[in-house]
Design a protein around this motif. Structure first.
Motif, PDB file in Angstrom:
ATOM      1  N   VAL A 208      -2.960   3.044   1.524  1.00  0.00           N
ATOM      2  CA  VAL A 208      -4.181   2.537   0.657  1.00  0.00           C
ATOM      3  C   VAL A 208      -3.643   1.847  -0.581  1.00  0.00           C
TER       4      VAL A 208
ATOM      5  N   GLU B 178      -6.283   2.485  -5.571  1.00  0.00           N
ATOM      6  CA  GLU B 178      -7.029   4.050  -4.850  1.00  0.00           C
ATOM      7  C   GLU B 178      -6.065   5.020  -4.542  1.00  0.00           C
TER       8      GLU B 178
ATOM      9  N   GLN C  36       0.915  -1.102   0.084  1.00  0.00           N
ATOM     10  CA  GLN C  36       0.058   0.016   0.022  1.00  0.00           C
ATOM     11  C   GLN C  36       0.847   1.124  -0.032  1.00  0.00           C
TER      12      GLN C  36
ATOM     13  N   LEU D 241      -7.225   9.066  -5.570  1.00  0.00           N
ATOM     14  CA  LEU D 241      -7.015  10.087  -4.797  1.00  0.00           C
ATOM     15  C   LEU D 241      -5.811  11.050  -5.046  1.00  0.00           C
TER      16      LEU D 241
END
Length: 184
Positions: free
Chosen positions: A150, A154, A51, A158
């Protein structure tokens, strides 16, 4: 690693010439590290496992941690300080340079007296990092309202709240990280 021209085809928004009005800057991305003396800003695509660590400021903009080098500060010291200030995170692996935006400003003076002028570079790196505390946020810095690790898809969405070319940079950082892992 492919050449700039090969990567420009894969990541057209990142490699397109840019005008950053807020700093009076004309910017052009290239792979590799610029001369250290030109590096005024350092940002890191920090991975916590698979992530990406992102920060959201009080304008509701998601961004990659990083910022302006202080006088005498190394690239690594800048990243370490900025990660703590903005993300409450620490590096857990060495930095790998992804590339840099080579910039020329039309402003008459440097942003800070210790910085090169009119040419400068914004360095983009990738590394593993871990969120260990709340951001330390100096009072004169942007105010962080959220930090999250994240998934890559994603993170790409973002980051569009900041700049349209940041998803390209993110994917180039993913590619760079995979290349580092394969080389080990």
């Amino acid at each position: 690693m492919p050449t700039d021209s090969g990567l420009a085809a894969a990541y057209p928004l990142l490699f397109a010439p840019q005008r950053w009005e807020w700093g009076g800057l004309d910017a052009q991305f290239a792979i590799g590290a610029p001369a250290d003396a030109l590096v005024t800003n350092v940002h890191v695509v920090g991975f916590s496992g698979d992530q990406v660590i992102l920060c959201r400021d009080d304008r509701d903009v998601w961004f990659l941690p990083g910022g302006t080098r202080e006088p005498g500060e190394s690239v690594e010291e800048c990243v370490g300080r900025e990660l703590l200030e903005e993300a409450g995170a620490v590096l857990t692996s060495p930095l790998t340079v992804v590339g840099a935006h080579h910039c020329v400003t039309d402003r008459p003076l440097p942003y800070r007296p210790h910085q090169p002028h009119p040419e400068k570079a914004w360095l983009w790196c990738v590394a593993d990092a871990a969120i260990v505390q709340a951001p330390t946020m100096p009072e004169d810095a942007e105010q962080i309202v959220e930090v999250r690790a994240v998934p890559i898809p994603e993170a790409a969405v973002l980051l569009l709240t900041d700049q349209p070319w940041l998803p390209d940079l993110l994917m180039l950082a993913v590619e760079t990280r995979r290349g580092d892992a394969a080389a080990r």
